[in-house]
Scaffold this motif. Structure first.
Motif, PDB file in Angstrom:
ATOM      1  N   ASP A 235       1.739  -3.380  -0.523  1.00 15.68           N
ATOM      2  CA  ASP A 235       1.507  -4.184  -1.631  1.00 15.68           C
ATOM      3  C   ASP A 235       0.044  -3.546  -2.381  1.00 15.68           C
ATOM      4  OD1 ASP A 235       3.306  -5.813  -2.090  1.00 15.68           O
ATOM      5  OD2 ASP A 235       2.033  -7.460  -2.282  1.00 15.68           O
ATOM      6  N   TYR A 236      -0.826  -3.223  -1.356  1.00 14.66           N
ATOM      7  CA  TYR A 236      -2.352  -2.502  -1.616  1.00 14.66           C
ATOM      8  C   TYR A 236      -2.132  -1.240  -2.410  1.00 14.66           C
ATOM      9  CZ  TYR A 236      -5.443  -6.136   0.249  1.00 14.66           C
ATOM     10  OH  TYR A 236      -6.160  -7.155   0.670  1.00 14.66           O
ATOM     11  N   LEU A 237      -1.017  -0.486  -1.583  1.00 16.46           N
ATOM     12  CA  LEU A 237      -0.807   0.882  -2.021  1.00 16.46           C
ATOM     13  C   LEU A 237      -0.200   1.017  -3.428  1.00 16.46           C
ATOM     14  CD1 LEU A 237       0.041   2.680   1.311  1.00 16.46           C
ATOM     15  CD2 LEU A 237      -2.027   3.004   0.099  1.00 16.46           C
ATOM     16  N   SER A 238       0.853  -0.029  -3.577  1.00 14.34           N
ATOM     17  CA  SER A 238       1.441  -0.197  -4.716  1.00 14.34           C
ATOM     18  C   SER A 238       0.410  -0.459  -6.055  1.00 14.34           C
ATOM     19  CB  SER A 238       2.428  -1.168  -4.684  1.00 14.34           C
ATOM     20  OG  SER A 238       3.617  -0.750  -3.944  1.00 14.34           O
ATOM     21  N   HIS A 239      -0.485  -1.427  -5.793  1.00 11.77           N
ATOM     22  CA  HIS A 239      -1.486  -1.834  -6.693  1.00 11.77           C
ATOM     23  C   HIS A 239      -2.373  -0.464  -7.092  1.00 11.77           C
ATOM     24  CE1 HIS A 239      -4.862  -3.799  -8.508  1.00 11.77           C
ATOM     25  NE2 HIS A 239      -5.567  -3.456  -7.710  1.00 11.77           N
ATOM     26  N   LEU A 240      -2.509   0.497  -6.154  1.00 12.28           N
ATOM     27  CA  LEU A 240      -3.350   1.723  -6.273  1.00 12.28           C
ATOM     28  C   LEU A 240      -2.423   2.774  -6.833  1.00 12.28           C
ATOM     29  CD1 LEU A 240      -5.645   1.409  -3.317  1.00 12.28           C
ATOM     30  CD2 LEU A 240      -6.099   0.622  -5.459  1.00 12.28           C
ATOM     31  N   ASN A 241      -1.137   2.461  -6.964  1.00 12.98           N
ATOM     32  CA  ASN A 241      -0.416   3.535  -7.785  1.00 12.98           C
ATOM     33  C   ASN A 241      -0.884   4.148  -9.096  1.00 12.98           C
ATOM     34  OD1 ASN A 241       1.692   5.503  -7.584  1.00 12.98           O
ATOM     35  ND2 ASN A 241       3.137   3.809  -8.467  1.00 12.98           N
ATOM     36  N   GLY A 242      -0.793   5.380  -9.278  1.00 12.49           N
ATOM     37  CA  GLY A 242      -1.311   6.163 -10.446  1.00 12.49           C
ATOM     38  C   GLY A 242      -0.548   7.330 -10.654  1.00 12.49           C
ATOM     39  N   PRO A 243      -1.207   8.141 -11.716  1.00  9.11           N
ATOM     40  CA  PRO A 243      -0.744   9.631 -11.841  1.00  9.11           C
ATOM     41  C   PRO A 243      -0.782  10.595 -10.693  1.00  9.11           C
ATOM     42  CG  PRO A 243      -2.961   9.139 -12.993  1.00  9.11           C
ATOM     43  CD  PRO A 243      -2.549   7.969 -12.487  1.00  9.11           C
ATOM     44  N   ASP A 244      -1.656  10.111  -9.760  1.00 11.67           N
ATOM     45  CA  ASP A 244      -1.733  10.973  -8.413  1.00 11.67           C
ATOM     46  C   ASP A 244      -1.944   9.762  -7.440  1.00 11.67           C
ATOM     47  OD1 ASP A 244      -4.456  10.587  -8.531  1.00 11.67           O
ATOM     48  OD2 ASP A 244      -4.790  12.340  -9.619  1.00 11.67           O
ATOM     49  N   THR A 245      -2.138  10.644  -6.069  1.00 14.45           N
ATOM     50  CA  THR A 245      -2.367   9.643  -5.025  1.00 14.45           C
ATOM     51  C   THR A 245      -3.683   9.649  -4.559  1.00 14.45           C
ATOM     52  OG1 THR A 245      -1.878  11.607  -3.484  1.00 14.45           O
ATOM     53  CG2 THR A 245       0.215  10.371  -4.228  1.00 14.45           C
ATOM     54  N   SER A 246      -4.704   9.973  -5.117  1.00 11.62           N
ATOM     55  CA  SER A 246      -5.985  10.101  -4.901  1.00 11.62           C
ATOM     56  C   SER A 246      -6.415   8.629  -4.635  1.00 11.62           C
ATOM     57  CB  SER A 246      -6.838  10.699  -6.154  1.00 11.62           C
ATOM     58  OG  SER A 246      -6.809   9.785  -7.535  1.00 11.62           O
ATOM     59  N   ARG A 247      -6.229   7.571  -5.316  1.00  8.93           N
ATOM     60  CA  ARG A 247      -6.740   6.181  -5.167  1.00  8.93           C
ATOM     61  C   ARG A 247      -6.186   5.777  -3.772  1.00  8.93           C
ATOM     62  NH1 ARG A 247      -5.443   2.495  -9.790  1.00  8.93           N
ATOM     63  NH2 ARG A 247      -6.615   0.913  -8.839  1.00  8.93           N
ATOM     64  N   GLN A 248      -4.942   5.893  -3.389  1.00  8.75           N
ATOM     65  CA  GLN A 248      -4.155   5.637  -2.384  1.00  8.75           C
ATOM     66  C   GLN A 248      -4.864   6.291  -1.180  1.00  8.75           C
ATOM     67  OE1 GLN A 248      -0.071   6.487  -3.501  1.00  8.75           O
ATOM     68  NE2 GLN A 248       0.301   4.687  -3.872  1.00  8.75           N
ATOM     69  N   GLU A 249      -5.134   7.830  -1.341  1.00 11.08           N
ATOM     70  CA  GLU A 249      -5.770   8.274  -0.376  1.00 11.08           C
ATOM     71  C   GLU A 249      -7.085   7.921   0.147  1.00 11.08           C
ATOM     72  OE1 GLU A 249      -5.378  12.588  -0.902  1.00 11.08           O
ATOM     73  OE2 GLU A 249      -3.175  12.458  -1.116  1.00 11.08           O
ATOM     74  N   ARG A 250      -7.824   7.444  -0.903  1.00 12.58           N
ATOM     75  CA  ARG A 250      -9.266   7.198  -0.621  1.00 12.58           C
ATOM     76  C   ARG A 250      -9.120   5.683   0.160  1.00 12.58           C
ATOM     77  NH1 ARG A 250     -10.910   7.528  -5.392  1.00 12.58           N
ATOM     78  NH2 ARG A 250     -10.515   5.330  -6.225  1.00 12.58           N
ATOM     79  N   PHE A 251      -8.225   4.828  -0.356  1.00 10.72           N
ATOM     80  CA  PHE A 251      -7.970   3.601   0.619  1.00 10.72           C
ATOM     81  C   PHE A 251      -7.671   3.803   1.825  1.00 10.72           C
ATOM     82  CE2 PHE A 251      -5.242   0.429   1.745  1.00 10.72           C
ATOM     83  CZ  PHE A 251      -5.660  -0.869   1.498  1.00 10.72           C
ATOM     84  N   LEU A 252      -6.626   4.809   2.286  1.00  7.20           N
ATOM     85  CA  LEU A 252      -6.339   5.147   3.466  1.00  7.20           C
ATOM     86  C   LEU A 252      -7.471   5.721   4.369  1.00  7.20           C
ATOM     87  CD1 LEU A 252      -2.670   6.118   2.925  1.00  7.20           C
ATOM     88  CD2 LEU A 252      -3.266   3.829   3.864  1.00  7.20           C
TER      89      LEU A 252
END
Length: 603
Positions: A235-252
């Motif tokens: 759910d968190y990663l879906s919320h951080l979905n965007g044109p690239d994976t940069s927000r998801q990677e920063r989260f992880l």
């Protein structure tokens, strides 16, 4: 002199095949099926007492993969780089002696602290923190950006560089809301994501700390803990979905996760191993395949759900096995809570013992010098497989229904936890599951002189503690405690067994029992009871003796002790006709029975 040539010892023995093991077990069971030895865990899985290498043939590469490789079954990159774990001492910042406790622990060799509080830290407390000397795992209620500013100001005053701040920050609005049956707001999610730049000057501090311990503490199963953790992360990663994976990677890269560790020793080891496998599997599907993204910092803390206020020293034993299972499961930090935490927060004796549990595992057992000590145990490997499969099925079910947030909104998550907790409470109430010192082998002479537990307290011991405290309060008002007399007669084995059962059961409400010293002369025993004036009399004998002597004895008891509650230990068919007030028997709901008894005695 030439060395004597010898052949390997094991060559003299035939191979122990899986079939040979099964045949020997069947022989020992004398015709019973092997399934009678299986453990039904309550997780929807079954574990056998014996496994054989043949069952794992072809999986040698997977099971033998070093920590930091493969699906991280044996440990992620952090386990590979840093064998061992952080012993963490819990400290409540609001406590007046928090600074003293921290300094004592530092001198004793503790260099990580789990700091909890319902309010923000005071300036005095901030100035006492060991910045740069210890890892700080912060479980505070203050918004992340505000807390970051306060910590950096304190570090500046302490002349400590921001990059020396290490540890984690509890920062999990989805789980906080889910624990209350609610869903996180977009504003809360934005604040959580903002923690990463807020702590941007501290590259070794993980500002995204997810805490899944609420599932365990509310009575959920190990399978639910894993599935809900995985679904929450998605759910968190879906919320951080965007044109690239940069927000998801920063989260992880900034992620830490916390689990509560309970009493199911082997399952708790398997839980942390299964979580790493499941997380890697889920992130692979989302194309987040870099090993460093799949290597969150894992914190395990000894659970509160199974801890008790009475006979509190048994909590030491529980905490010891829970700490050990967290270590063997591959946790990077382990929080051992004091055995008396429920009664005296931050008591120095409890903190010292909590600290020394971890030191024993390090300095006397040398477990900090071993990577994945549980690896290769067929039992644990099988438990890891079974848990991972069961949790993955539940995870897919949640995702198929719209994801974790939708499952919380619909009530599905809450209902699953409530159902699991109710089953566990029923088993405890019926004493089919033991909580030593509470529903089995309690000390009826112990008194807490404390208020009744909060009705919302989900702990396993809370219903029994309520009974004990009700009795204590009644005794304080009347000036005397309730007591029981066990009237034993007839068959030696049955009367002793039923007397022991009755004594144990009544002690769960703090009611002490006196056993008859004249089992061959029940009429004289009744005269003895009349002198003691107990509030309950329990007949303890064999079934046939009840029907031949029970009715007359009950009448004699009522004549000698008017107002006493007359009970029979056991429940043979037709026992109701004898006219006893209550029956005590195996499998009964002890909480309901003892509550009725106290109500009648207090009337």
């Amino acid at each position: 002199m030439q060395p004597q040539q010898t052949s390997p010892l094991l060559e003299e023995f035939s191979a122990a095949t899986a079939e040979a093991w099964a045949a020997q077990m069947l022989k020992d069971l004398k015709g019973k099926p092997l399934s009678v030895l299986d453990w039904q865990t309550g997780e929807g899985i079954s574990l056998r007492p014996a496994y054989h290498p043949d069952e794992f043939r072809g999986r040698e590469a997977e099971l033998g993969a070093a920590p930091g490789t493969g699906l991280f079954r044996r440990g992620n990159l952090l386990n590979a780089a840093f064998p061992g774990w952080q012993p963490v001492l819990p400290v409540h910042p609001a406590g007046p002696e928090a600074g003293l406790r921290i300094r004592e622990a530092l001198h004793a060799g503790i260099h990580a602290f789990f700091l909890t509080g319902e309010t923000g830290p005071t300036d005095e407390w901030l100035r006492g923190l060991p910045f740069g000397e210890a890892a700080l795992h912060l479980h505070l209620s203050e918004p992340p950006a505000m807390l970051a500013r306060e910590l950096y100001l304190a570090m500046e005053a302490d002349q400590t560089a921001p990059d020396r701040l290490t540890g984690t920050l509890f920062n999990d609005p989805i789980s906080v809301a889910a624990a209350m049956g609610k869903t996180a707001s977009p504003h809360a999610l934005a604040l959580a994501e903002g923690a990463v730049p807020a702590f941007g000057h501290s590259p070794h501090f993980r500002a995204i700390g997810l805490d899944f311990s609420y599932v365990h503490e509310q009575g959920g199963t190990v399978t639910q803990q894993l599935a809900f953790a995985l679904s929450t992360l998605v759910d968190y990663l879906s919320h951080l979905n965007g044109p690239d994976t940069s927000r998801q990677e920063r989260f992880l890269r900034n992620l830490s996760v916390t689990f509560a560790t309970g009493s199911y020793f082997f399952l708790e080891i398997a839980k942390l191993r299964a979580f790493r496998v499941l997380l890697a599997r889920a992130l692979d599907v989302m194309d987040l395949t870099q090993p460093e993204l799949q290597s969150p910092f894992i914190i395990a803390r000894t659970a509160r759900w199974n801890k008790a206020r009475y006979d509190a020293h048994t909590n030491l034993l529980r905490a010891s096995t829970e700490t050990l299972s967290a270590v063997l499961g591959g946790a990077h930090a382990v929080v051992t809570h004091p055995f008396n935490e429920l009664n005296q927060i931050n008591h120095p004796h409890g903190l010292r013992l909590a600290r020394n549990i971890q030191f024993l595992l390090q300095h006397e057992s040398y477990l900090d010098q071993v990577q994945d000590a549980a690896g290769g145990s067929y039992y644990i490997e099988a438990a890891t497989d079974s848990l991972a499969d069961a949790a993955w099925r539940l995870f897919q079910d949640i995702e198929g229904a719209g994801g974790f947030t939708e499952a919380v909104r619909s009530g599905k998550v809450g209902e699953l936890i409530r159902s699991a907790a109710e089953l566990r409470r029923t088993r405890l109430a019926e004493r089919k599951q033991s909580l030593i010192g509470i529903n089995q082998y309690p000390n009826p002479d112990e008194a807490l002189h404390a208020p009744l537990p909060d009705e919302s307290d989900p702990r396993a011991a809370a219903p029994f503690e309520t009974l004990r405290l009700r009795h204590e309060q009644a005794a304080e008002r009347s000036g005397r405690r309730f007591s029981a007399y066990l009237l034993t007669f007839g068959d030696l084995a049955m009367r002793n067994a039923r007397a022991a059962f009755s004594r144990n059961l009544l002690a769960c409400a703090g009611i002490p029992s006196t056993e008859s010293g004249m089992p061959d002369h029940p009429e004289e025993a009744i005269r003895e009871a009349a002198g003691l004036r107990p509030d309950l009399v329990v007949l303890c004998s064999a079934d046939d003796a009840y029907f031949s002597q029970g009715e007359a004895l009950l009448q004699a008891v009522r004549a000698a002790l008017p107002g006493a509650l007359c009970c029979i230990a056991g429940k043979p068919a037709g026992i109701e006709a004898l006219g006893a007030d209550e029956s005590l028997y195996a499998g009964m709901n002890a909480v309901e029975f003892l509550s009725r008894v106290l109500t009648r005695l207090q009337a």
